[in-house]
Design a protein around this motif. Structure first.
Motif, PDB file in Angstrom:
ATOM      1  N   CYS A 229      45.532  81.485  62.174  1.00 56.78           N
ATOM      2  CA  CYS A 229      45.178  80.320  62.996  1.00 56.78           C
ATOM      3  C   CYS A 229      44.538  79.206  62.165  1.00 56.78           C
ATOM      4  O   CYS A 229      44.329  78.109  62.668  1.00 56.78           O
TER       5      CYS A 229
ATOM      6  N   CYS B 299      40.371  83.044  66.776  1.00 60.10           N
ATOM      7  CA  CYS B 299      41.420  83.510  67.685  1.00 60.10           C
ATOM      8  C   CYS B 299      41.291  84.977  68.068  1.00 60.10           C
ATOM      9  O   CYS B 299      42.082  85.473  68.862  1.00 60.10           O
TER      10      CYS B 299
ATOM     11  N   ARG C 297      41.997  87.679  66.401  1.00 58.25           N
ATOM     12  CA  ARG C 297      42.980  88.608  65.841  1.00 58.25           C
ATOM     13  C   ARG C 297      42.268  89.621  64.955  1.00 58.25           C
ATOM     14  O   ARG C 297      41.335  89.278  64.233  1.00 58.25           O
TER      15      ARG C 297
END
Length: 78
Positions: free
Chosen positions: A50, A9, A11
């Motif tokens: 995630c 994801c 992040r």
């Protein structure tokens, strides 16, 4: 200083002071300078929010899963 990100994801996970030219196989906890609080620990496994597995907590260091993260930044030479 490297910024590690989740491969799934993207992040930000943490900032890490990498010494030497080699791969990021382990992240020593004393060299992590900033946590972004984007991880969860279930048992000894460290995962992103995630669900992507990032690494395994081995006490003084985190054994990284190579396909679980990416990084940007520069490594510090000895």
């Amino acid at each position: 200083m490297l910024t590690l990100k989740c491969a799934g994801c993207k992040r930000k996970l943490w900032k890490y002071d990498k010494i030497g030219k080699g791969e990021v196989l382990r992240c020593h906890k004393e060299r992590i300078t900033r946590h972004y609080e984007q991880t969860e620990q279930v048992g000894d496994k460290l995962t992103c929010l995630c669900g992507q597995e990032i690494g395994i907590d081995k006490g003084s260091f985190i054994k990284m899963v190579a396909k679980g993260f990416t990084y940007t930044g520069t490594k510090r030479s000895k």
